[in-house]
Enzyme design. Structure first.
Site, short mmCIF file in Angstrom:
data_model
loop_
_atom_site.label_atom_id
_atom_site.label_comp_id
_atom_site.label_asym_id
_atom_site.label_seq_id
_atom_site.Cartn_x
_atom_site.Cartn_y
_atom_site.Cartn_z
N TYR A 124 41.88 26.83 42.19
CA TYR A 124 43.33 26.66 42.03
C TYR A 124 43.85 25.64 43.03
CZ TYR A 124 43.50 30.90 39.17
OH TYR A 124 43.34 31.83 38.18
N LYS A 195 29.21 33.94 43.97
CA LYS A 195 28.10 33.51 43.12
C LYS A 195 27.26 32.57 43.98
CE LYS A 195 25.96 33.28 39.12
NZ LYS A 195 25.23 34.41 38.50
N ASP A 228 28.49 38.44 38.64
CA ASP A 228 28.04 39.02 37.36
C ASP A 228 27.61 40.47 37.54
OD1 ASP A 228 25.99 37.97 38.94
OD2 ASP A 228 24.79 37.20 37.26
N ASP A 252 40.83 36.72 40.02
CA ASP A 252 41.71 36.74 38.84
C ASP A 252 41.04 37.51 37.71
OD1 ASP A 252 43.82 36.00 37.06
OD2 ASP A 252 42.53 34.42 36.27
N ASP A 256 41.74 41.77 36.15
CA ASP A 256 42.04 42.23 34.79
C ASP A 256 41.03 43.29 34.35
OD1 ASP A 256 44.11 40.26 34.69
OD2 ASP A 256 43.76 39.94 32.55
C1 IPM Z 1 47.51 35.96 37.55
C2 IPM Z 1 47.59 34.91 36.45
C3 IPM Z 1 47.72 33.52 37.04
C4 IPM Z 1 46.43 33.21 37.77
C5 IPM Z 1 48.07 32.41 36.06
C6 IPM Z 1 49.32 32.68 35.28
C7 IPM Z 1 48.20 31.07 36.75
O1 IPM Z 1 46.52 35.03 35.59
O2 IPM Z 1 48.44 36.06 38.36
O3 IPM Z 1 46.54 36.72 37.57
O4 IPM Z 1 45.46 32.74 37.15
O5 IPM Z 1 46.38 33.44 38.96
MN MN Z 2 45.30 36.79 35.95
#
Ligand code: IPM
Ligand code: MN
Ligand code: NAD
Length: 357
Positions: A124, A195, A228, A252, A256
């Site tokens: 990023y 990794k 992984d 990130d 999730d």
């Molecule tokens: C998060 C989101 C962001 C990221 C995007 C919207 C840039 O997925 O906050 O997890 O990748 O960090």
């Molecule tokens: Mn995210």
């Protein structure tokens, strides 16, 4: 304690919907907060041609803390400002199971760990370009096959930066947090995820830096997994984790996955810390597939607000809000569709508010 000044930025998609009910709860619960709601997101973009006008930025700079909903399109500018201009390099994403939540795991009971995602560098904010351009700049560089970059012809590259400054500060935060968790009865263990078997230099550096930070503290246990393997272990051995630290994009993705393990993105909160002003936002995005229907689960936003209360030193209020959320899940009467319920966003929020009082 003096009243705290909070800036609430809904953003776009479901962001404003979850923000509205979270602020409603905070206000009705009578916490010592003054919440300001400046225009932002696509509404501001339409009115002023800017999703994050200067007045809103100024309010954020003068605040005690910021709440953010979700970004999409032009309102990504808000997220970029809050993360990078503010230098909030810590993204703390707690993963905790509340009984009653709809987890896909057979036994999610007792899952309770923290995922720390480095929030300022790595892949990023996306440093990319054309390979022929890079090949020209790096004409003496040879890759592991002994090839110069012009061998590859047309295409794109992305740069991943893992810096000394960025890695030292996130490693130190992870160790301090593990130590604090140990004093609260948790394992006191740092799990570093990289990794480094492929990205020997950048991930190797991240891993070594975390290892060195841990070594300075005799009380802390340590382990390292490749990402992984870690993705698999999260599902198989979710109770083995205490404090995870990882680089930006792995964090990130794993956030999730981990959020899903305890009931989904509707529940997963986060805090972005370490910079000029802290901000608190759900892990989820603008959820365009359910936006505007009044059915989005506001738990992630409410628990992000709980993290804010904690941060502001309002410990009792934070505990009270979390206990209220936990009770609503346990009772299972007012859960939103993502949790197998029939409640609207507003009905869920009313149930949480009632449980506080
Ligand atoms: C998060 C989101 C962001 C990221 C995007 C919207 C840039 O997925 O906050 O997890 O990748 O960090
Ligand atoms: Mn995210
Ligand atoms: P998303 O998180 O918005 O949605 C993924 C899935 O989870 C969707 O099916 C959605 O309906 C569901 N979901 C998410 N939050 C929910 C909630 N609170 N209650 C019930 N269901 C929920 O991810 P996406 O679809 O990949 O991204 C949509 C947009 O959001 C993109 O523009 C993306 O860039 C942006 N995004 C922003 C942030 C942020 O602001 N921090 C985070 C992630 C994605």
């Amino acid at each position: 304690m003096p009243r705290k000044k909070i800036i609430a930025l809904g953003g776009d998609g479901v962001g404003p919907e979850v923000m509205e009910v979270a602020c409603y709860i905070l206000e009705k619960a009578g916490y010592a907060l003054d919440i300001l709601k400046p225009l932002c997101g696509s509404e501001a973009f339409q009115a002023r041609g800017n999703a994050f006008p200067d007045e809103a930025k100024k309010l954020c700079e003068e605040s005690d803390a910021i709440l953010f909903g979700a970004a999409e399109g032009p309102s990504v500018a808000i997220l970029v400002y809050l993360r990078w201009s503010m230098d909030n390099y810590i993204n703390l994403r707690p993963v905790k199971y509340y009984p009653g939540a709809l987890s896909p795991l057979k036994n999610p009971e007792g899952i309770d760990f923290l995922l720390i995602r480095e929030n300022s560098e790595g892949m990023y904010p996306g440093r990319e370009g054309d390979i022929p351009w890079l090949a020209q700049k790096m004409s003496d560089y040879k890759d592991p096959f002994g090839r110069t970059l012009d061998f590859y012809g047309e295409g794109k590259f992305a740069i991943r930066l893992i810096t000394r400054k960025g890695t030292d500060r996130i490693a130190k935060y992870a160790v301090d947090l593990a130590r604090e968790r140990k004093s609260q009865g948790f394992a006191g263990k740092v799990t570093c995820i990289t990794k480094s078997n492929v990205l020997r230099q950048s991930c190797g550096f991240f891993q070594k830096t975390v290892e060195e930070a841990v070594k300075k503290s005799t009380e802390i246990a340590y382990e390292h997994f490749h990402v992984d393997d870690a993705a698999r272990r999260l599902i198989r051995f979710p109770r083995d984790f205490d404090v995870i630290v990882t680089s930006n994009m792995f964090g990130d993705i794993l956030a999730d996955e981990a959020g899903e393990m305890v009931g989904g993105l509707g529940i997963a909160p986060s805090a972005c810390l370490g910079g000029r002003k802290p901000y608190f936002e759900p892990v989820h995005g603008s959820a365009p597939d359910i936006a505007g229907q009044g059915i989005v689960n506001p738990t992630a936003m409410i628990l992000s607000a709980k993290m804010m209360l904690d941060y502001l030193g309002m410990k009792e209020e934070a505990l009270g809000l979390e206990a209220a959320v936990a009770r609503v899940y346990q009772e299972k009467k007012y859960l939103t569709p993502d949790q197998g319920g029939k409640a609207t966003t507003r009905q869920f929020a009313e149930a949480v508010l009632k449980a506080i009082k």
